[in-house]
Write a protein that holds these residues in place. Structure first.
Motif, short mmCIF file in Angstrom:
data_model
loop_
_atom_site.label_atom_id
_atom_site.label_comp_id
_atom_site.label_asym_id
_atom_site.label_seq_id
_atom_site.Cartn_x
_atom_site.Cartn_y
_atom_site.Cartn_z
N CYS A 21 0.82 -1.22 0.00
CA CYS A 21 0.00 0.00 0.00
C CYS A 21 0.84 1.26 0.00
N ARG A 27 -2.61 5.36 -4.15
CA ARG A 27 -2.96 5.48 -2.74
C ARG A 27 -3.48 6.88 -2.40
N CYS A 32 -7.78 4.21 0.80
CA CYS A 32 -6.73 4.03 1.80
C CYS A 32 -5.94 5.30 2.05
#
Length: 256
Positions: A21, A27, A32
């Motif tokens: 991630c 991202r 997230c």
């Protein structure tokens, strides 16, 4: 490399791309983004990677809702089956978009890959528990939902009131605004979808879509390096053609 080894290698790449991630290219625009680096492992703990080939179905209209998805690469088309057997493409998902914002018990539309695509899948119940623990995650989801509703409203205006050339101009502007949520050089828009997909989305024939692209090109508003690239030369004039009072800066404000 044998078929089995090739499959394992591809699966490893998918897991690395979806699981890392901190290094994910989207991202900053995905759900997230709400998570601090130190908490990302909690999200990764409930995530499973999903890879789709071009035209592969992710889910069908009427399927029970068990998971939500974040698109990390590629493009998905969302569509509804009409009673006469035709389909109405209701929208396209781009990297960073979230699938499962408004559906309840069953999916209201089908989703399939336009090109090879990768997603992060999250079980709904576990995602709800995580959002209860991290209010910033729930707030981020609410902002994404509001942005999606604004996009749906703009699309309804475009589809319901405009002539074919206006529809295409509005479509290009809205897609460009979503694709360019982060500043970058140039105004080249990649159209992963086919002209048929665009026609099914705008409620036009493929011949009409092709003629409209040619008209915009002849008017000097766009350039077409190839069938899947559009260079926008005059954004303000495209907004004038769209004819619904949406200016480029307003379009960009709808991007989450």
């Amino acid at each position: 490399m044998g078929a089995a080894a090739g499959f394992r290698s591809s699966l490893t790449l998918v897991r690395k791309a979806c699981g890392a991630c901190r290094e994910c290219d989207v991202r900053h625009r995905a759900l997230c983004a709400a998570m601090a680096d130190d908490d990302l492992h909690r999200l990764e703990g409930i995530m499973s990677p999903t890879a789709l080939q071009p035209n592969q179905t992710l889910l069908r209209q009427g399927d029970p809702c068990r998971k939500v998805y974040s698109l990390t690469s590629g493009m998905l088309r969302l569509f509804t089956d009409l009673p006469d057997g035709r389909r109405q493409i209701t929208g396209f998902l781009l990297p960073g978009d979230y699938l499962g914002l408004v559906d309840d018990d069953v999916h209201s539309q089908s989703a399939e890959a336009v090109v090879a695509s990768q997603l992060c899948a999250f079980p709904i119940r576990q995602m709800e528990l995580l959002m209860g623990e991290f209010p910033s995650l729930r707030d981020r989801l609410h902002r994404m939902t509001r942005a999606a509703l604004r996009q749906a409203h703009d699309s309804q205006l475009m589809l319901g009131r405009l002539a074919p050339l206006e529809k295409l101009a509005g479509f290009l502007l809205m897609l460009d605004a979503r694709a360019n949520r982060q500043p970058r050089g140039g105004r080249v828009l990649q159209l992963a979808m086919s002209r048929t997909d665009i026609a099914d989305h705008l409620g036009l024939t493929i011949e009409t879509v092709s003629r409209c692209f040619t008209r915009l090109k002849m008017q000097g508003l766009i350039r077409l390096p190839d069938a899947h690239l559009v260079e926008i030369l005059h954004e303000d004039r495209l907004a004038d053609i769209a004819g619904i009072g949406i200016q480029p800066e307003q379009l960009r404000s709808t991007a989450c």
